[in-house]
Design a protein around this motif. Sequence first.
Motif, short mmCIF file in Angstrom:
data_model
loop_
_atom_site.label_atom_id
_atom_site.label_comp_id
_atom_site.label_asym_id
_atom_site.label_seq_id
_atom_site.Cartn_x
_atom_site.Cartn_y
_atom_site.Cartn_z
N TRP A 108 34.96 49.55 23.54
CA TRP A 108 35.74 50.59 23.67
C TRP A 108 34.72 51.50 24.61
CZ3 TRP A 108 40.53 50.06 21.90
CH2 TRP A 108 40.67 49.47 20.61
N ARG A 109 35.23 51.60 25.76
CA ARG A 109 34.53 52.63 26.65
C ARG A 109 34.93 54.10 26.62
NH1 ARG A 109 35.83 49.21 31.29
NH2 ARG A 109 36.60 51.26 32.21
N MET A 110 34.15 54.97 26.17
CA MET A 110 34.67 56.44 25.81
C MET A 110 34.52 57.47 27.12
SD MET A 110 35.63 55.56 22.83
CE MET A 110 35.35 54.55 21.19
N LEU A 111 35.09 58.01 27.71
CA LEU A 111 34.91 58.74 29.02
C LEU A 111 35.12 60.15 28.52
CD1 LEU A 111 34.05 58.56 31.89
CD2 LEU A 111 36.37 58.85 32.48
N ASP A 124 31.42 63.89 34.48
CA ASP A 124 31.92 63.04 33.52
C ASP A 124 30.99 61.94 32.81
OD1 ASP A 124 34.25 63.73 34.34
OD2 ASP A 124 35.32 61.82 34.78
N LEU A 125 31.08 61.58 31.65
CA LEU A 125 29.82 60.86 30.90
C LEU A 125 30.48 59.59 30.30
CD1 LEU A 125 27.24 60.55 29.78
CD2 LEU A 125 27.74 61.88 28.02
N GLU A 126 30.16 58.54 30.49
CA GLU A 126 30.85 57.53 29.83
C GLU A 126 29.72 56.63 28.62
OE1 GLU A 126 33.46 54.42 31.70
OE2 GLU A 126 32.04 53.24 31.26
N ILE A 127 30.26 56.55 27.44
CA ILE A 127 29.67 56.07 26.50
C ILE A 127 30.14 54.98 25.95
CG2 ILE A 127 28.18 56.33 24.39
CD1 ILE A 127 28.33 59.50 24.93
N GLU A 128 29.69 53.83 25.59
CA GLU A 128 30.22 52.61 25.32
C GLU A 128 30.34 52.71 23.54
OE1 GLU A 128 29.10 48.70 26.41
OE2 GLU A 128 30.38 48.73 28.10
N ASN A 129 31.52 52.51 23.07
CA ASN A 129 31.61 52.32 21.62
C ASN A 129 31.44 53.42 20.82
OD1 ASN A 129 32.77 49.81 21.95
ND2 ASN A 129 30.67 48.78 22.14
N VAL A 130 30.85 54.71 21.30
CA VAL A 130 30.57 55.83 20.58
C VAL A 130 31.53 56.87 20.82
CG1 VAL A 130 29.14 57.34 19.66
CG2 VAL A 130 28.52 54.95 20.21
N GLY A 179 31.37 62.96 9.70
CA GLY A 179 30.93 61.57 9.10
C GLY A 179 30.86 60.47 10.10
N ARG A 180 30.55 59.18 9.73
CA ARG A 180 30.59 58.00 10.69
C ARG A 180 31.75 57.15 10.35
NH1 ARG A 180 27.83 53.46 10.34
NH2 ARG A 180 27.29 52.31 12.10
N TYR A 181 32.46 56.79 11.27
CA TYR A 181 33.46 55.77 10.85
C TYR A 181 33.70 54.81 11.65
CZ TYR A 181 34.62 60.17 8.22
OH TYR A 181 34.15 61.40 7.39
N GLU A 182 34.24 53.66 11.46
CA GLU A 182 34.45 52.55 12.28
C GLU A 182 35.89 52.41 13.13
OE1 GLU A 182 32.03 48.78 10.42
OE2 GLU A 182 33.20 50.01 8.67
N ILE A 183 35.80 52.05 14.21
CA ILE A 183 36.82 51.73 15.30
C ILE A 183 37.06 50.26 15.67
CG2 ILE A 183 38.13 52.49 17.22
CD1 ILE A 183 35.91 54.71 17.36
N PRO A 184 37.69 49.83 14.72
CA PRO A 184 37.85 48.24 14.96
C PRO A 184 39.17 48.09 16.03
CG PRO A 184 38.76 48.51 12.74
CD PRO A 184 38.30 49.88 13.15
#
Lengths: 219, 601
Positions: A108-111, A124-130, A179-184
């Motif tokens: 998941w690429r988060m922009l 713009d900032l792109e972070i992978e999987n977060v 909190g921290r949660y998962e994104i499958p």
Amino acid sequence: MLDWLPENISTYGVKIDFLFYLIYYITNVIFLFVAGFMIFFMIKYRFKEGRKSEYSHGNNKLEIIWTSATTIGVLALAVISAPAWKEIKIDLPEPDIIVQVTAEQFNWRMLYPGPDNVFGTIDDLEIENVLNVPVDKVVHIRLRSDDVIHSFFIPNLRLKQDALPGREIIVWFEAMKTGRYEIPCAELCGFGHSGMLGHLYVHSPEDYEAWINENWPES
Amino acid sequence: MTEENITEINHEEHHKQSIWSKYIFSYDHKMIAKQYLLLGISMLILGGLLAMLIRWQLGYPDEPLPIIGLSDQYMETGEVDGVVDEMWDGWFEDETENWLTMTIPGGVIGPEFYNSLFTMHATIMIFFAIMPILVGCFGNFLIPLMIGTKDMAFPFLNMLSFWVAFIGSIVMLWGFFVPGGHAAAGWTGYPPLSSSVEFSGVDWGQNLWIISLMIMGISSMMGAVNYITTIVNMRAKGMTFFRMPLTVWSLFIVAILLLLAIPVLASALSMLLFDRLWGTSFFSASGGGDPILWQHLFWFFGHPEVYVLILPGMGIASDLLSTFARKPIFGYKAMVYAMISIAVLGFIVWGHHMFQSGMNPALGMTFMFSTMAIAVPSAIKTFNWLGTLKGANIKFTVPMLNTLAFVSMFVIGGLSGIFMASTPVDIFIHDTYYIVAHIHYVVFGGSMFALFGGIYYWFPKMFGRGMNMTLGRVHFWMTFVFFNATFFPMHILGIGGHMRRIANPMQYEYLQDMQWINEFITVSAFMLGLAQIIFFFNFFYSMFKGKKSVDNPWEANTLEWVAPTPPPHGNFLTPPVVYGGPYEYGVPDREEDWLPQDIKR
């Protein structure tokens, strides 16, 4: 059995869980009713030599009763379900935060649009999987896919939406708990489907501020 | 037209038949039914074995398979790292690399093979096991016998239909042995994953999957035309539509469903094949197409297809239930109308598979209403089955046990469907194990129990010998218990958010606490698999060594029991005339508690 549901942290998740419980109890009652009668009949009317069964071809009055009863029942369920669906997928509230999520095999690429809140600019900032979002804010996700169909699934938010190549779909949520949660990924997307995983960080206002300052220090 | 065909068959009958024309290219609907049964049973075994492999991977992720995984060959080749990397290259170049070492290096089911496994488990079970048995075998065997005629309307077409299905099966099996492995995009084959080699790594496997399903569609079309024509034109004297057994009604409706739905699948498959082989972009967004189009076309076929799988089960269950309850079926006409409404509504509910697909959510709302509405005819049927049991005189034979299991499991499968019909709840459970549990309660709990019941029930008429009922009881109870132990916990996994089609749930933190459930399911599934060995043994043993059966062992009313056992070519000694309905049990003022359809009251 519904204790197994992952903890709900989204505003509309409460409504989904309510419907889930409602249908769960209704279907349980119907099941016990049908199974109870079935077992009762199976015991009471078990084979006895020399006895003949009731010679009956049915009962139109009963047919009408149970046909109309189930019709009313299921349509009522649809009517009760409709507002929640409308709220979640049709009438999207105005966003506080917008993030563009692009799915690809198998990330998941988060922009993030940055302080100017406009995509396609230098900040713009792109972070992978977060995925970083603040608590108690309406977040819009612009969902896209670069290759195959993926499905953006956050169990704790009761959020699921397929990501389609060639289309942008907007989904929203408002998290109520940090909190921290998962994104499958919930849609088969190839050999790496299993293990495709991102993380959602729901920050308190202070933490979110800190995260912003860390990534865009000059603003 | 039909008259001509019948005389044609009679004419042929006078010639002495060679083994070739009697057992292989037979025109006789009963032999064709047996061919379908054999094909279906073989594929059922294969599909079951694939399921066992799936369960191994989910219960014990990435652990080597027992026995195969620990063989010497594996200990040697499995440790070569290069094998994994070059998995699909140079398929037969190196003599030490055989099919097994390439597919499951080191005895471990990797994610690629896992994707092929569940894709092929579903494809094989649906198109090559349940359809050939419920529609192909029972349809061919029962329609002419139950409506009191000599054969199908088009015997040659019938023979062709089987052999086309046979070719389709070969093509499908071939896919396991091509480089790149078999189709791995799920039985629903969603593009772009299924339409591009680049995305899936699957090359000819997917092409063969498409071609095979097209061939199977042709076979089904030939069967459907035949069934419809036969039922409309060739009923015995006095066999009005409303005197037909519900099994025949269900198969009639199924044939119409297939006739209307399969062309849509065929067109979708053609487009997919064009996309794959000749660079069109029907389903590719980058070329101006739309991946959602496939889903609409597929599910427009796919939802009626679900009813193709369950309707014959409903018909068979109704017949068996009435026979062993020794009581007329409750609300015969309501049953017929319910099946017709299921068929009609079945064409306007396909969108409920696509609530989260990106389809316009307003459209999802309308599909929620139509989907809820389709619960009504299913409920009517259930209540009627219940009504049949009231005041009955129930004989708990093996076919009846399976029928009662059908009814109760179908109730669970039907009720769990209401959850996903509610669009907001579906947001959470879509693409989770909740769906897997639901479909198996309908297709295993429903179709399979009806299939078992039907085989135990009609076996004597088919082979002239009865199956062993002690083994039948053991098989039933083991199947019933382990079926529930296998599939019920899947609801819990689904509620916990466990996605479908993932090869290793341990990769997700929130699923790790539930892994013991996966392990429990796996053990139950193995037991369920073992129980089927009893059935297959019983089946093949009884075919040759079973107790010889009389013409009407169950004291049933329908016409197939009037014919001699096993029925000769041409079925009936004299053309039967029908005087009453199929479910006249417990008629007052009669010594026996049954009244065959060909006997005047």
